[in-house]
Design an enzyme around this catalytic site. Sequence first.
Site, PDB file in Angstrom:
ATOM      1  N   SER A  21     -20.867 -36.183  51.670  1.00  0.00           N
ATOM      2  CA  SER A  21     -20.989 -37.580  51.243  1.00  0.00           C
ATOM      3  C   SER A  21     -22.206 -38.300  51.835  1.00  0.00           C
ATOM      4  O   SER A  21     -22.894 -39.021  51.102  1.00  0.00           O
ATOM      5  CB  SER A  21     -19.707 -38.345  51.580  1.00  0.00           C
ATOM      6  OG  SER A  21     -18.638 -37.804  50.854  1.00  0.00           O
ATOM      7  N   THR A  66     -11.425 -39.393  54.270  1.00  0.00           N
ATOM      8  CA  THR A  66     -11.089 -38.030  53.896  1.00  0.00           C
ATOM      9  C   THR A  66     -10.001 -37.482  54.814  1.00  0.00           C
ATOM     10  O   THR A  66      -9.434 -38.227  55.632  1.00  0.00           O
ATOM     11  CB  THR A  66     -12.376 -37.158  53.815  1.00  0.00           C
ATOM     12  OG1 THR A  66     -12.022 -35.885  53.277  1.00  0.00           O
ATOM     13  CG2 THR A  66     -13.070 -36.987  55.144  1.00  0.00           C
ATOM     14  N   LYS A  70      -6.144 -40.085  54.384  1.00  0.00           N
ATOM     15  CA  LYS A  70      -6.055 -40.775  53.084  1.00  0.00           C
ATOM     16  C   LYS A  70      -4.734 -41.498  52.871  1.00  0.00           C
ATOM     17  O   LYS A  70      -4.690 -42.512  52.178  1.00  0.00           O
ATOM     18  CB  LYS A  70      -6.249 -39.770  51.945  1.00  0.00           C
ATOM     19  CG  LYS A  70      -7.683 -39.310  51.786  1.00  0.00           C
ATOM     20  CD  LYS A  70      -7.808 -38.390  50.574  1.00  0.00           C
ATOM     21  CE  LYS A  70      -9.218 -37.875  50.439  1.00  0.00           C
ATOM     22  NZ  LYS A  70      -9.388 -37.007  49.269  1.00  0.00           N
ATOM     23  N   ASP A 106     -10.778 -40.312  43.565  1.00  0.00           N
ATOM     24  CA  ASP A 106     -10.665 -38.855  43.365  1.00  0.00           C
ATOM     25  C   ASP A 106     -10.171 -38.534  41.949  1.00  0.00           C
ATOM     26  O   ASP A 106     -10.700 -37.633  41.291  1.00  0.00           O
ATOM     27  CB  ASP A 106      -9.670 -38.234  44.368  1.00  0.00           C
ATOM     28  CG  ASP A 106     -10.278 -38.062  45.749  1.00  0.00           C
ATOM     29  OD1 ASP A 106     -11.518 -37.954  45.856  1.00  0.00           O
ATOM     30  OD2 ASP A 106      -9.508 -38.040  46.734  1.00  0.00           O
ATOM     31  N   GLY A 131      -0.377 -26.071  44.527  1.00  0.00           N
ATOM     32  CA  GLY A 131      -0.495 -26.987  45.667  1.00  0.00           C
ATOM     33  C   GLY A 131       0.166 -28.311  45.355  1.00  0.00           C
ATOM     34  O   GLY A 131       0.278 -28.701  44.174  1.00  0.00           O
ATOM     35  N   GLY A 133      -0.184 -31.224  47.764  1.00  0.00           N
ATOM     36  CA  GLY A 133      -0.595 -32.169  48.804  1.00  0.00           C
ATOM     37  C   GLY A 133      -1.146 -33.461  48.209  1.00  0.00           C
ATOM     38  O   GLY A 133      -0.863 -33.816  47.053  1.00  0.00           O
ATOM     39  N   GLY A 134      -1.939 -34.170  49.010  1.00  0.00           N
ATOM     40  CA  GLY A 134      -2.468 -35.472  48.612  1.00  0.00           C
ATOM     41  C   GLY A 134      -3.343 -35.392  47.368  1.00  0.00           C
ATOM     42  O   GLY A 134      -3.266 -36.254  46.479  1.00  0.00           O
TER      43      GLY A 134
HETATM   44  P1  NDP Z   1      -3.089 -31.394  51.863  1.00  0.00           P
HETATM   45  O1  NDP Z   1      -3.095 -30.967  53.289  1.00  0.00           O
HETATM   46  O2  NDP Z   1      -2.477 -32.680  51.480  1.00  0.00           O
HETATM   47  O3  NDP Z   1      -2.354 -30.240  50.986  1.00  0.00           O
HETATM   48  C1  NDP Z   1      -2.653 -28.880  51.190  1.00  0.00           C
HETATM   49  C2  NDP Z   1      -1.947 -28.015  50.143  1.00  0.00           C
HETATM   50  O4  NDP Z   1      -2.354 -26.653  50.410  1.00  0.00           O
HETATM   51  C3  NDP Z   1      -0.423 -28.042  50.224  1.00  0.00           C
HETATM   52  O5  NDP Z   1       0.114 -27.844  48.935  1.00  0.00           O
HETATM   53  C4  NDP Z   1      -0.109 -26.826  51.129  1.00  0.00           C
HETATM   54  O6  NDP Z   1       1.153 -26.244  50.886  1.00  0.00           O
HETATM   55  C5  NDP Z   1      -1.185 -25.862  50.635  1.00  0.00           C
HETATM   56  N1  NDP Z   1      -1.500 -24.853  51.656  1.00  0.00           N
HETATM   57  C6  NDP Z   1      -2.222 -25.021  52.779  1.00  0.00           C
HETATM   58  N2  NDP Z   1      -2.286 -23.857  53.458  1.00  0.00           N
HETATM   59  C7  NDP Z   1      -1.582 -22.948  52.743  1.00  0.00           C
HETATM   60  C8  NDP Z   1      -1.278 -21.571  52.918  1.00  0.00           C
HETATM   61  N3  NDP Z   1      -1.717 -20.889  53.986  1.00  0.00           N
HETATM   62  N4  NDP Z   1      -0.535 -20.959  51.979  1.00  0.00           N
HETATM   63  C9  NDP Z   1      -0.102 -21.628  50.887  1.00  0.00           C
HETATM   64  N5  NDP Z   1      -0.350 -22.935  50.658  1.00  0.00           N
HETATM   65  C10 NDP Z   1      -1.076 -23.580  51.582  1.00  0.00           C
HETATM   66  O7  NDP Z   1      -4.629 -31.299  51.405  1.00  0.00           O
HETATM   67  P2  NDP Z   1      -5.386 -32.146  50.287  1.00  0.00           P
HETATM   68  O8  NDP Z   1      -4.550 -32.204  49.057  1.00  0.00           O
HETATM   69  O9  NDP Z   1      -5.869 -33.425  50.855  1.00  0.00           O
HETATM   70  O10 NDP Z   1      -6.698 -31.245  50.038  1.00  0.00           O
HETATM   71  C11 NDP Z   1      -6.613 -30.013  49.326  1.00  0.00           C
HETATM   72  C12 NDP Z   1      -8.025 -29.500  49.049  1.00  0.00           C
HETATM   73  O11 NDP Z   1      -8.708 -30.391  48.169  1.00  0.00           O
HETATM   74  C13 NDP Z   1      -8.903 -29.392  50.295  1.00  0.00           C
HETATM   75  O12 NDP Z   1      -9.530 -28.124  50.250  1.00  0.00           O
HETATM   76  C14 NDP Z   1      -9.937 -30.499  50.108  1.00  0.00           C
HETATM   77  O13 NDP Z   1     -11.164 -30.186  50.704  1.00  0.00           O
HETATM   78  C15 NDP Z   1     -10.063 -30.534  48.590  1.00  0.00           C
HETATM   79  N6  NDP Z   1     -10.594 -31.801  48.039  1.00  0.00           N
HETATM   80  C16 NDP Z   1     -11.692 -31.777  47.216  1.00  0.00           C
HETATM   81  C17 NDP Z   1     -12.203 -32.932  46.668  1.00  0.00           C
HETATM   82  C18 NDP Z   1     -13.402 -32.895  45.770  1.00  0.00           C
HETATM   83  O14 NDP Z   1     -14.002 -33.956  45.518  1.00  0.00           O
HETATM   84  N7  NDP Z   1     -13.788 -31.757  45.258  1.00  0.00           N
HETATM   85  C19 NDP Z   1     -11.590 -34.255  46.942  1.00  0.00           C
HETATM   86  C20 NDP Z   1     -10.414 -34.164  47.779  1.00  0.00           C
HETATM   87  C21 NDP Z   1      -9.957 -32.986  48.323  1.00  0.00           C
HETATM   88  P3  NDP Z   1       2.484 -26.777  51.679  1.00  0.00           P
HETATM   89  O15 NDP Z   1       2.894 -28.045  50.990  1.00  0.00           O
HETATM   90  O16 NDP Z   1       3.483 -25.687  51.486  1.00  0.00           O
HETATM   91  O17 NDP Z   1       2.081 -26.995  53.103  1.00  0.00           O
END
Ligand code: NDP
Length: 283
Positions: A21, A66, A70, A106, A131, A133-134
Amino acid sequence: MISGRSVILGVIGDPIKHSFSPYLHNSVASELGINVCYVPFQVKSADLQDAVAGLKAMGIKGFNVTVPHKERIIPLLDHCDADALAMGAVNTVVNKDGVLFGYNTDGKGFLYSLLNHHQVPIKDKHIVFLGAGGTAKALSYVCLQNQVSSITIINRSLAKASLLKEELLTLNLATDICVLQRDDLACIAALSQADLVINVTSLGLSADDALPFDSTDWFRADQCLFDVIYNPKETRFLSLGREQGLKTINGLTMLAAQAAYAFELFLDVDAPMASFFNALESM
Ligand code: NDP
Protein backbone atom coordinates in the site's frame (compact mmCIF):
# COMPACT_ATOMS: atom_id res chain seq x y z
CA MET A 1 -5.05 19.49 -6.42
CA ILE A 2 -3.96 19.62 -2.78
CA SER A 3 -1.08 22.00 -2.13
CA GLY A 4 0.91 23.15 0.88
CA ARG A 5 1.61 20.69 3.70
CA SER A 6 1.74 16.97 2.98
CA VAL A 7 -1.43 15.00 3.60
CA ILE A 8 -0.31 12.21 5.94
CA LEU A 9 -1.88 8.82 5.27
CA GLY A 10 -0.87 5.38 6.45
CA VAL A 11 -1.63 1.73 7.00
CA ILE A 12 -1.73 -0.08 10.34
CA GLY A 13 -1.22 -3.83 10.75
CA ASP A 14 1.02 -6.47 12.23
CA PRO A 15 3.09 -7.52 10.35
CA ILE A 16 3.22 -4.55 8.00
CA LYS A 17 6.58 -4.78 6.19
CA HIS A 18 5.06 -6.83 3.35
CA SER A 19 2.37 -4.24 2.53
CA PHE A 20 2.32 -2.84 -1.03
CA SER A 21 0.00 0.00 0.00
CA PRO A 22 2.69 2.63 0.78
CA TYR A 23 4.27 2.14 -2.65
CA LEU A 24 0.92 2.24 -4.47
CA HIS A 25 -0.50 5.31 -2.71
CA ASN A 26 2.73 7.31 -2.80
CA SER A 27 3.31 6.52 -6.50
CA VAL A 28 -0.20 7.50 -7.52
CA ALA A 29 -0.19 10.69 -5.42
CA SER A 30 3.13 11.67 -6.97
CA GLU A 31 1.84 10.96 -10.51
CA LEU A 32 -1.25 13.08 -9.83
CA GLY A 33 0.78 15.90 -8.25
CA ILE A 34 -0.90 15.48 -4.85
CA ASN A 35 1.31 16.12 -1.84
CA VAL A 36 0.86 12.87 0.10
CA CYS A 37 3.09 10.98 2.49
CA TYR A 38 1.71 7.45 3.11
CA VAL A 39 3.47 5.62 5.93
CA PRO A 40 3.34 1.98 7.19
CA PHE A 41 2.80 1.69 10.97
CA GLN A 42 3.34 -1.62 12.74
CA VAL A 43 0.71 -1.75 15.47
CA LYS A 44 0.46 -4.72 17.84
CA SER A 45 -3.04 -5.86 18.82
CA ALA A 46 -2.50 -4.78 22.43
CA ASP A 47 -1.68 -1.24 21.22
CA LEU A 48 -4.57 -0.80 18.78
CA GLN A 49 -6.67 1.48 20.97
CA ASP A 50 -3.73 3.78 21.78
CA ALA A 51 -2.60 3.81 18.16
CA VAL A 52 -6.04 4.84 16.88
CA ALA A 53 -6.30 7.59 19.52
CA GLY A 54 -2.79 8.75 18.58
CA LEU A 55 -3.50 8.85 14.83
CA LYS A 56 -6.64 10.85 15.55
CA ALA A 57 -4.88 13.23 17.93
CA MET A 58 -2.11 13.86 15.40
CA GLY A 59 -4.65 14.72 12.71
CA ILE A 60 -3.60 11.96 10.30
CA LYS A 61 -5.98 12.39 7.35
CA GLY A 62 -6.70 8.70 6.95
CA PHE A 63 -5.31 5.22 7.17
CA ASN A 64 -5.84 1.70 5.91
CA VAL A 65 -6.30 -1.18 8.29
CA THR A 66 -4.98 -4.65 7.67
CA VAL A 67 -4.54 -7.99 9.47
CA PRO A 68 -5.26 -8.42 12.38
CA HIS A 69 -7.13 -5.20 13.15
CA LYS A 70 -9.97 -5.00 10.59
CA GLU A 71 -12.67 -6.26 12.96
CA ARG A 72 -11.42 -5.03 16.32
CA ILE A 73 -11.07 -1.44 15.12
CA ILE A 74 -14.84 -0.98 14.62
CA PRO A 75 -15.75 -0.03 18.22
CA LEU A 76 -12.81 2.40 18.31
CA LEU A 77 -14.25 4.51 15.47
CA ASP A 78 -16.81 7.33 15.73
CA HIS A 79 -18.87 6.20 12.71
CA CYS A 80 -18.96 3.19 10.46
CA ASP A 81 -20.46 2.95 7.02
CA ALA A 82 -23.40 0.47 6.69
CA ASP A 83 -21.56 -1.91 4.33
CA ALA A 84 -18.51 -2.07 6.60
CA LEU A 85 -20.78 -2.76 9.57
CA ALA A 86 -22.55 -5.55 7.67
CA MET A 87 -19.17 -7.04 6.71
CA GLY A 88 -17.97 -6.58 10.28
CA ALA A 89 -14.64 -5.28 8.99
CA VAL A 90 -13.07 -1.91 8.21
CA ASN A 91 -10.07 -1.47 5.92
CA THR A 92 -10.19 2.31 5.46
CA VAL A 93 -10.53 5.05 8.09
CA VAL A 94 -11.01 8.71 7.17
CA ASN A 95 -10.44 11.47 9.70
CA LYS A 96 -12.99 14.20 8.99
CA ASP A 97 -12.15 17.13 11.29
CA GLY A 98 -11.31 14.87 14.20
CA VAL A 99 -14.15 12.39 13.63
CA LEU A 100 -13.10 8.90 12.48
CA PHE A 101 -15.26 7.25 9.78
CA GLY A 102 -14.74 3.56 8.88
CA TYR A 103 -15.30 1.99 5.45
CA ASN A 104 -14.55 -1.27 3.70
CA THR A 105 -13.24 -1.10 0.13
CA ASP A 106 -12.14 -4.77 -0.11
CA GLY A 107 -15.53 -5.92 -1.42
CA LYS A 108 -15.72 -3.12 -3.99
CA GLY A 109 -12.14 -3.79 -5.03
CA PHE A 110 -12.88 -7.48 -5.47
CA LEU A 111 -15.93 -6.68 -7.62
CA TYR A 112 -14.02 -4.18 -9.76
CA SER A 113 -11.26 -6.71 -10.28
CA LEU A 114 -13.65 -9.48 -11.33
CA LEU A 115 -16.28 -7.58 -13.29
CA ASN A 116 -14.39 -4.66 -14.82
CA HIS A 117 -10.81 -5.81 -15.09
CA HIS A 118 -11.18 -9.52 -15.79
CA GLN A 119 -14.72 -9.51 -17.23
CA VAL A 120 -15.85 -12.43 -15.02
CA PRO A 121 -19.60 -12.08 -14.30
CA ILE A 122 -21.01 -13.39 -11.02
CA LYS A 123 -24.77 -12.82 -11.39
CA ASP A 124 -26.60 -16.20 -11.34
CA LYS A 125 -23.28 -18.04 -10.82
CA HIS A 126 -22.35 -20.72 -8.28
CA ILE A 127 -19.59 -19.44 -6.02
CA VAL A 128 -17.44 -21.48 -3.62
CA PHE A 129 -15.34 -19.83 -0.92
CA LEU A 130 -12.40 -21.76 0.50
CA GLY A 131 -12.08 -20.06 3.89
CA ALA A 132 -14.42 -18.25 6.28
CA GLY A 133 -12.36 -15.42 7.78
CA GLY A 134 -12.72 -11.65 7.55
CA THR A 135 -12.04 -11.47 3.82
CA ALA A 136 -14.51 -14.29 3.10
CA LYS A 137 -17.13 -12.23 4.89
CA ALA A 138 -16.50 -9.05 2.88
CA LEU A 139 -16.40 -10.91 -0.44
CA SER A 140 -19.42 -13.15 0.21
CA TYR A 141 -21.38 -10.06 1.25
CA VAL A 142 -20.79 -8.35 -2.12
CA CYS A 143 -21.50 -11.63 -3.94
CA LEU A 144 -24.89 -11.75 -2.19
CA GLN A 145 -25.57 -8.14 -3.14
CA ASN A 146 -24.79 -9.00 -6.75
CA GLN A 147 -27.34 -11.80 -7.08
CA VAL A 148 -25.15 -14.86 -7.33
CA SER A 149 -27.06 -18.11 -7.62
CA SER A 150 -25.46 -19.90 -4.65
CA ILE A 151 -22.64 -19.55 -2.14
CA THR A 152 -20.86 -22.53 -0.58
CA ILE A 153 -18.37 -21.87 2.21
CA ILE A 154 -15.81 -24.63 2.76
CA ASN A 155 -13.66 -24.19 5.83
CA ARG A 156 -11.35 -26.07 8.21
CA SER A 157 -13.51 -25.00 11.13
CA LEU A 158 -17.19 -25.76 10.45
CA ALA A 159 -18.23 -23.61 13.42
CA LYS A 160 -16.62 -20.54 11.87
CA ALA A 161 -18.22 -21.22 8.48
CA SER A 162 -21.61 -21.70 10.16
CA LEU A 163 -21.21 -18.42 12.01
CA LEU A 164 -20.47 -16.66 8.74
CA LYS A 165 -23.59 -18.23 7.19
CA GLU A 166 -25.71 -16.99 10.13
CA GLU A 167 -24.34 -13.48 9.63
CA LEU A 168 -25.03 -13.58 5.88
CA LEU A 169 -28.58 -14.85 6.46
CA THR A 170 -29.37 -11.75 8.55
CA LEU A 171 -28.95 -9.69 5.37
CA ASN A 172 -32.17 -11.25 4.03
CA LEU A 173 -30.87 -11.63 0.50
CA ALA A 174 -32.47 -14.65 -1.14
CA THR A 175 -29.46 -16.75 -2.05
CA ASP A 176 -28.76 -20.39 -1.34
CA ILE A 177 -25.94 -20.55 1.26
CA CYS A 178 -24.31 -23.83 2.24
CA VAL A 179 -21.42 -24.55 4.62
CA LEU A 180 -19.13 -27.57 4.59
CA GLN A 181 -16.11 -28.74 6.49
CA ARG A 182 -13.04 -29.31 4.31
CA ASP A 183 -13.10 -33.10 4.66
CA ASP A 184 -16.83 -33.50 3.90
CA LEU A 185 -17.34 -35.61 0.75
CA ALA A 186 -20.01 -33.13 -0.41
CA CYS A 187 -17.24 -30.58 -1.01
CA ILE A 188 -16.27 -32.25 -4.28
CA ALA A 189 -19.81 -31.95 -5.66
CA ALA A 190 -19.99 -28.29 -4.68
CA LEU A 191 -16.59 -27.57 -6.21
CA SER A 192 -17.45 -29.48 -9.41
CA GLN A 193 -20.57 -27.37 -9.88
CA ALA A 194 -18.90 -24.05 -9.08
CA ASP A 195 -18.39 -21.36 -11.72
CA LEU A 196 -16.00 -19.42 -9.51
CA VAL A 197 -13.84 -20.76 -6.65
CA ILE A 198 -12.23 -18.18 -4.39
CA ASN A 199 -9.35 -18.92 -2.02
CA VAL A 200 -9.77 -16.67 1.01
CA THR A 201 -7.58 -18.71 3.33
CA SER A 202 -4.00 -17.64 3.97
CA LEU A 203 -2.81 -20.97 2.49
CA GLY A 204 -0.46 -20.20 -0.37
CA LEU A 205 1.44 -17.33 1.24
CA SER A 206 4.36 -19.76 1.74
CA ALA A 207 5.60 -22.03 -1.05
CA ASP A 208 5.37 -25.10 1.22
CA ASP A 209 1.76 -24.42 2.33
CA ALA A 210 -0.87 -27.09 1.69
CA LEU A 211 -3.46 -26.35 -1.00
CA PRO A 212 -6.60 -24.58 0.27
CA PHE A 213 -8.44 -27.75 -0.76
CA ASP A 214 -6.66 -31.12 -0.86
CA SER A 215 -7.70 -32.39 -4.28
CA THR A 216 -7.98 -30.76 -7.69
CA ASP A 217 -9.98 -33.59 -9.30
CA TRP A 218 -12.93 -31.27 -9.58
CA PHE A 219 -11.18 -28.74 -11.90
CA ARG A 220 -13.17 -27.93 -15.07
CA ALA A 221 -11.70 -25.85 -17.88
CA ASP A 222 -14.62 -23.41 -17.87
CA GLN A 223 -14.18 -22.56 -14.17
CA CYS A 224 -12.47 -19.50 -12.80
CA LEU A 225 -10.13 -19.60 -9.77
CA PHE A 226 -9.57 -16.40 -7.78
CA ASP A 227 -6.90 -16.27 -5.08
CA VAL A 228 -6.89 -13.23 -2.79
CA ILE A 229 -3.19 -13.82 -2.17
CA TYR A 230 -0.99 -11.51 -4.26
CA ASN A 231 2.46 -12.34 -2.95
CA PRO A 232 3.46 -14.80 -4.43
CA LYS A 233 1.78 -13.68 -7.64
CA GLU A 234 0.90 -17.25 -8.51
CA THR A 235 0.08 -19.64 -5.65
CA ARG A 236 0.27 -23.39 -6.25
CA PHE A 237 -3.54 -23.41 -6.30
CA LEU A 238 -3.53 -21.00 -9.25
CA SER A 239 -0.65 -22.63 -11.09
CA LEU A 240 -2.35 -26.06 -10.95
CA GLY A 241 -5.55 -24.47 -12.28
CA ARG A 242 -3.74 -22.59 -15.06
CA GLU A 243 -1.98 -25.79 -16.15
CA GLN A 244 -5.38 -27.42 -16.55
CA GLY A 245 -6.78 -24.56 -18.61
CA LEU A 246 -8.84 -22.75 -15.95
CA LYS A 247 -8.98 -18.95 -15.87
CA THR A 248 -6.94 -17.80 -12.87
CA ILE A 249 -6.82 -14.43 -11.11
CA ASN A 250 -4.51 -13.44 -8.27
CA GLY A 251 -5.17 -10.83 -5.57
CA LEU A 252 -3.17 -8.02 -7.20
CA THR A 253 -5.98 -6.40 -9.15
CA MET A 254 -8.24 -6.53 -6.07
CA LEU A 255 -5.42 -4.91 -4.11
CA ALA A 256 -5.06 -2.08 -6.66
CA ALA A 257 -8.81 -1.50 -6.90
CA GLN A 258 -9.43 -1.46 -3.13
CA ALA A 259 -6.53 0.99 -2.80
CA ALA A 260 -7.99 3.27 -5.51
CA TYR A 261 -11.33 3.33 -3.68
CA ALA A 262 -9.55 4.10 -0.39
CA PHE A 263 -7.63 6.94 -2.10
CA GLU A 264 -10.98 8.33 -3.27
CA LEU A 265 -12.26 8.35 0.31
CA PHE A 266 -9.06 9.86 1.76
CA LEU A 267 -8.72 12.70 -0.74
CA ASP A 268 -12.25 13.22 -2.06
CA VAL A 269 -11.21 12.66 -5.68
CA ASP A 270 -12.60 10.14 -8.20
CA ALA A 271 -10.93 6.74 -7.68
CA PRO A 272 -7.85 6.93 -9.95
CA MET A 273 -8.21 3.30 -11.04
CA ALA A 274 -5.90 3.46 -14.08
CA SER A 275 -3.14 5.11 -12.02
CA PHE A 276 -3.29 2.37 -9.36
CA PHE A 277 -3.16 -0.35 -12.02
CA ASN A 278 -0.19 1.40 -13.69
CA ALA A 279 1.58 1.68 -10.32
CA LEU A 280 1.00 -2.02 -9.76
CA GLU A 281 2.55 -2.91 -13.10
CA SER A 282 5.62 -0.79 -12.45
CA MET A 283 6.38 -2.48 -9.10
P1 NDP B 1 -8.50 -14.60 8.58
O1 NDP B 1 -7.43 -14.88 9.57
O2 NDP B 1 -9.71 -13.85 8.98
O3 NDP B 1 -9.01 -16.02 7.96
C1 NDP B 1 -8.09 -17.00 7.57
C2 NDP B 1 -8.82 -18.17 6.89
O4 NDP B 1 -7.79 -19.10 6.48
C3 NDP B 1 -9.77 -18.94 7.80
O5 NDP B 1 -10.83 -19.46 7.03
C4 NDP B 1 -8.88 -20.09 8.33
O6 NDP B 1 -9.59 -21.26 8.67
C5 NDP B 1 -8.06 -20.37 7.08
N1 NDP B 1 -6.77 -21.00 7.41
C6 NDP B 1 -5.69 -20.42 7.94
N2 NDP B 1 -4.71 -21.34 8.10
C7 NDP B 1 -5.21 -22.52 7.67
C8 NDP B 1 -4.69 -23.84 7.58
N3 NDP B 1 -3.44 -24.13 7.98
N4 NDP B 1 -5.48 -24.80 7.08
C9 NDP B 1 -6.73 -24.52 6.65
N5 NDP B 1 -7.29 -23.29 6.71
C10 NDP B 1 -6.53 -22.31 7.22
O7 NDP B 1 -7.75 -13.90 7.34
P2 NDP B 1 -8.32 -12.85 6.29
O8 NDP B 1 -9.65 -13.31 5.81
O9 NDP B 1 -8.22 -11.48 6.84
O10 NDP B 1 -7.23 -12.94 5.12
C11 NDP B 1 -7.18 -14.07 4.25
C12 NDP B 1 -6.21 -13.78 3.11
O11 NDP B 1 -6.70 -12.72 2.30
C13 NDP B 1 -4.82 -13.34 3.57
O12 NDP B 1 -3.88 -14.10 2.82
C14 NDP B 1 -4.75 -11.87 3.17
O13 NDP B 1 -3.45 -11.46 2.87
C15 NDP B 1 -5.62 -11.86 1.92
N6 NDP B 1 -6.18 -10.54 1.56
C16 NDP B 1 -5.97 -10.03 0.30
C17 NDP B 1 -6.48 -8.81 -0.07
C18 NDP B 1 -6.25 -8.27 -1.45
O14 NDP B 1 -6.48 -7.07 -1.67
N7 NDP B 1 -5.81 -9.06 -2.39
C19 NDP B 1 -7.30 -8.00 0.86
C20 NDP B 1 -7.50 -8.64 2.14
C21 NDP B 1 -6.94 -9.85 2.48
P3 NDP B 1 -10.20 -21.45 10.18
O15 NDP B 1 -11.45 -20.63 10.23
O16 NDP B 1 -10.48 -22.91 10.27
O17 NDP B 1 -9.15 -20.98 11.14
